[in-house]
Design a protein around this motif. Structure first.
Motif, PDB file in Angstrom:
ATOM      1  N   ILE A  78     -18.415   5.973   0.547  1.00  0.00           N
ATOM      2  CA  ILE A  78     -16.983   6.207   0.615  1.00  0.00           C
ATOM      3  C   ILE A  78     -16.555   5.908   2.035  1.00  0.00           C
ATOM      4  O   ILE A  78     -16.987   6.562   2.966  1.00  0.00           O
ATOM      5  N   ARG A  79     -15.723   4.894   2.169  1.00  0.00           N
ATOM      6  CA  ARG A  79     -15.359   4.432   3.503  1.00  0.00           C
ATOM      7  C   ARG A  79     -13.942   4.855   3.855  1.00  0.00           C
ATOM      8  O   ARG A  79     -13.028   4.692   3.057  1.00  0.00           O
ATOM      9  N   ARG A  80     -13.785   5.417   5.042  1.00  0.00           N
ATOM     10  CA  ARG A  80     -12.456   5.675   5.568  1.00  0.00           C
ATOM     11  C   ARG A  80     -11.899   4.382   6.135  1.00  0.00           C
ATOM     12  O   ARG A  80     -12.635   3.508   6.588  1.00  0.00           O
ATOM     13  N   VAL A  81     -10.596   4.273   6.175  1.00  0.00           N
ATOM     14  CA  VAL A  81      -9.963   3.045   6.613  1.00  0.00           C
ATOM     15  C   VAL A  81      -9.927   2.950   8.127  1.00  0.00           C
ATOM     16  O   VAL A  81      -9.601   3.910   8.815  1.00  0.00           O
ATOM     17  N   ARG A  82     -10.269   1.808   8.662  1.00  0.00           N
ATOM     18  CA  ARG A  82     -10.169   1.566  10.088  1.00  0.00           C
ATOM     19  C   ARG A  82      -8.708   1.432  10.486  1.00  0.00           C
ATOM     20  O   ARG A  82      -7.844   1.148   9.663  1.00  0.00           O
ATOM     21  N   TYR A  90      -6.307  -1.248   9.110  1.00  0.00           N
ATOM     22  CA  TYR A  90      -5.722  -1.187   7.781  1.00  0.00           C
ATOM     23  C   TYR A  90      -4.390  -0.448   7.774  1.00  0.00           C
ATOM     24  O   TYR A  90      -3.601  -0.565   6.843  1.00  0.00           O
ATOM     25  N   LEU A  91      -4.163   0.364   8.786  1.00  0.00           N
ATOM     26  CA  LEU A  91      -2.869   1.020   8.865  1.00  0.00           C
ATOM     27  C   LEU A  91      -1.757  -0.011   9.001  1.00  0.00           C
ATOM     28  O   LEU A  91      -0.646   0.171   8.528  1.00  0.00           O
ATOM     29  N   ILE A  92      -2.081  -1.137   9.668  1.00  0.00           N
ATOM     30  CA  ILE A  92      -1.094  -2.213   9.809  1.00  0.00           C
ATOM     31  C   ILE A  92      -0.767  -2.789   8.446  1.00  0.00           C
ATOM     32  O   ILE A  92       0.384  -3.094   8.139  1.00  0.00           O
ATOM     33  N   LEU A  93      -1.793  -2.917   7.605  1.00  0.00           N
ATOM     34  CA  LEU A  93      -1.545  -3.430   6.254  1.00  0.00           C
ATOM     35  C   LEU A  93      -0.579  -2.534   5.510  1.00  0.00           C
ATOM     36  O   LEU A  93       0.285  -2.997   4.772  1.00  0.00           O
ATOM     37  N   LEU A  94      -0.728  -1.223   5.691  1.00  0.00           N
ATOM     38  CA  LEU A  94       0.151  -0.296   4.993  1.00  0.00           C
ATOM     39  C   LEU A  94       1.588  -0.451   5.464  1.00  0.00           C
ATOM     40  O   LEU A  94       2.526  -0.354   4.686  1.00  0.00           O
ATOM     41  N   VAL A  95       1.758  -0.654   6.756  1.00  0.00           N
ATOM     42  CA  VAL A  95       3.110  -0.807   7.294  1.00  0.00           C
ATOM     43  C   VAL A  95       3.747  -2.088   6.796  1.00  0.00           C
ATOM     44  O   VAL A  95       4.926  -2.134   6.452  1.00  0.00           O
ATOM     45  N   LEU A  96       2.969  -3.149   6.711  1.00  0.00           N
ATOM     46  CA  LEU A  96       3.509  -4.439   6.325  1.00  0.00           C
ATOM     47  C   LEU A  96       3.633  -4.591   4.824  1.00  0.00           C
ATOM     48  O   LEU A  96       4.410  -5.411   4.341  1.00  0.00           O
ATOM     49  N   ALA A  97       2.868  -3.827   4.060  1.00  0.00           N
ATOM     50  CA  ALA A  97       2.911  -3.968   2.600  1.00  0.00           C
ATOM     51  C   ALA A  97       4.270  -3.555   2.076  1.00  0.00           C
ATOM     52  O   ALA A  97       4.843  -2.573   2.523  1.00  0.00           O
ATOM     53  N   PRO A  98       4.805  -4.321   1.106  1.00  0.00           N
ATOM     54  CA  PRO A  98       6.092  -3.954   0.502  1.00  0.00           C
ATOM     55  C   PRO A  98       5.918  -2.769  -0.418  1.00  0.00           C
ATOM     56  O   PRO A  98       5.475  -2.903  -1.538  1.00  0.00           O
ATOM     57  N   VAL A 137     -16.578   3.551  -3.560  1.00  0.00           N
ATOM     58  CA  VAL A 137     -15.246   4.155  -3.488  1.00  0.00           C
ATOM     59  C   VAL A 137     -14.715   4.021  -2.061  1.00  0.00           C
ATOM     60  O   VAL A 137     -15.472   4.123  -1.102  1.00  0.00           O
ATOM     61  N   ALA A 138     -13.434   3.776  -1.933  1.00  0.00           N
ATOM     62  CA  ALA A 138     -12.792   3.729  -0.617  1.00  0.00           C
ATOM     63  C   ALA A 138     -11.397   4.322  -0.753  1.00  0.00           C
ATOM     64  O   ALA A 138     -10.825   4.346  -1.842  1.00  0.00           O
ATOM     65  N   TYR A 139     -10.859   4.814   0.384  1.00  0.00           N
ATOM     66  CA  TYR A 139      -9.504   5.374   0.306  1.00  0.00           C
ATOM     67  C   TYR A 139      -8.816   5.272   1.646  1.00  0.00           C
ATOM     68  O   TYR A 139      -9.431   5.237   2.705  1.00  0.00           O
ATOM     69  N   HIS A 140      -7.495   5.212   1.575  1.00  0.00           N
ATOM     70  CA  HIS A 140      -6.669   5.177   2.768  1.00  0.00           C
ATOM     71  C   HIS A 140      -6.441   6.606   3.274  1.00  0.00           C
ATOM     72  O   HIS A 140      -6.186   7.504   2.485  1.00  0.00           O
ATOM     73  N   PRO A 141      -6.483   6.833   4.575  1.00  0.00           N
ATOM     74  CA  PRO A 141      -6.141   8.151   5.099  1.00  0.00           C
ATOM     75  C   PRO A 141      -4.638   8.386   5.111  1.00  0.00           C
ATOM     76  O   PRO A 141      -4.189   9.513   5.283  1.00  0.00           O
ATOM     77  N   THR A 142      -3.860   7.323   4.950  1.00  0.00           N
ATOM     78  CA  THR A 142      -2.399   7.442   4.918  1.00  0.00           C
ATOM     79  C   THR A 142      -1.873   6.761   3.660  1.00  0.00           C
ATOM     80  O   THR A 142      -2.623   6.199   2.874  1.00  0.00           O
ATOM     81  N   THR A 162      -2.715   9.753  -1.207  1.00  0.00           N
ATOM     82  CA  THR A 162      -3.847   8.882  -0.915  1.00  0.00           C
ATOM     83  C   THR A 162      -4.104   7.978  -2.111  1.00  0.00           C
ATOM     84  O   THR A 162      -3.995   8.411  -3.254  1.00  0.00           O
ATOM     85  N   ASP A 163      -4.444   6.727  -1.848  1.00  0.00           N
ATOM     86  CA  ASP A 163      -4.889   5.806  -2.887  1.00  0.00           C
ATOM     87  C   ASP A 163      -6.412   5.722  -2.819  1.00  0.00           C
ATOM     88  O   ASP A 163      -6.963   5.354  -1.782  1.00  0.00           O
ATOM     89  N   ILE A 164      -7.077   6.076  -3.908  1.00  0.00           N
ATOM     90  CA  ILE A 164      -8.538   6.054  -3.970  1.00  0.00           C
ATOM     91  C   ILE A 164      -8.953   4.824  -4.770  1.00  0.00           C
ATOM     92  O   ILE A 164      -8.680   4.724  -5.960  1.00  0.00           O
ATOM     93  N   PHE A 165      -9.606   3.884  -4.108  1.00  0.00           N
ATOM     94  CA  PHE A 165      -9.945   2.603  -4.710  1.00  0.00           C
ATOM     95  C   PHE A 165     -11.351   2.618  -5.296  1.00  0.00           C
ATOM     96  O   PHE A 165     -12.316   2.999  -4.629  1.00  0.00           O
TER      97      PHE A 165
END
Length: 249
Positions: free
Chosen positions: A6-10, A13-21, A91-96, A103-106
């Protein structure tokens, strides 16, 4: 046996969240560590868990609308066992999360989504009513299950590909019992994951804007992943004292 990968997001990836529509109530568009359009990585780790009670086998017709049950009046309990909500090898998930705390758990579509703790099923949706041209928010979750834990906390999982037969409003479940399967229904941006939210039940003043999540779940997920038992009940209670049960945003 090794724990699940289970990997926390570096931070990148927070940038991806900001840029994602992200629409109101929408979820992240990419799985952490996987560039858009690339294959999902796999890991050899095996999820180790004690045998869990089997889900009831009785099944009924697909619900024409989300079914719900009134929250139990039983006093919340402390010290309950909590488990990570997705049982899978990778499994992986975003902290934000975009726009609000959740949280989105992938994980791969079809992997088990399980009860975080002992409790009673509050609400089930077996029909995907989400439409991109429709209202954004009320139906974003697609197929979903909301559980009221015996700790007094509501745990919500959505974008499921299926809800387990016999998991209906009012049914008692145990920690680790399967409630459904990871999917991409609703406003999931075609990415297999579970939208996971933690909130108070807000009896009689409930709404999707509360059900979808009011606290950041990552630190609790981190704990449950390690086999620890960090409990969100105190933070949920404090949040409700401060905010009550707010109306739709």
């Amino acid at each position: 046996m090794p724990s699940p990968t289970i990997r926390r997001v570096r931070p990148a990836y927070l940038i991806l969240l900001v840029l994602a529509p992200v629409l109101a109530g929408g979820c992240a568009t990419t799985r952490p560590g996987v560039p858009a359009g690339s294959a999902t990585p796999t890991a050899p780790a095996v999820w180790e868990t004690a045998d869990q009670p089997a889900a009831p086998s009785a099944s009924g017709p697909a619900s024409p609308a989300p079914s719900s049950a009134a929250p139990s009046s039983t006093a919340p309990r402390a010290g309950l066992r909590h488990v990570f909500p997705v049982r899978a090898d990778d499994v992986a998930y975003h902290p934000t999360h975009g726009a609000y705390p959740a949280t989105d758990i992938f994980a791969d579509c079809g992997e088990p989504f399980v009860a975080v703790t002992d409790g009673t099923v509050l609400e089930v949706s077996r029909v995907d009513r989400y439409r991109k041209r429709g209202p954004q928010g009320p139906d974003n979750g697609g197929l979903s299950v909301a559980l009221l834990g015996d700790d007094g906390v509501r745990y919500y999982g959505s974008h499921l590909s299926a809800v387990t037969a016999g998991v209906d409003a009012g049914v008692r479940v145990r920690a680790g019992q399967q409630l459904g399967k990871v999917g991409r229904t609703g406003n999931a941006n075609n990415v297999c994951h579970v939208h996971f939210g933690i909130s108070p039940p807000c009896t009689g003043k409930d709404g999707w804007w509360i059900r979808r999540g009011v606290l950041w779940p990552a630190r609790y997920l981190d704990s449950w992943r390690r086999g620890d038992n960090r409990e969100p009940a105190a933070e949920v209670t404090a949040w409700q004292r401060k905010h009550g049960c707010p109306k739709a945003p």
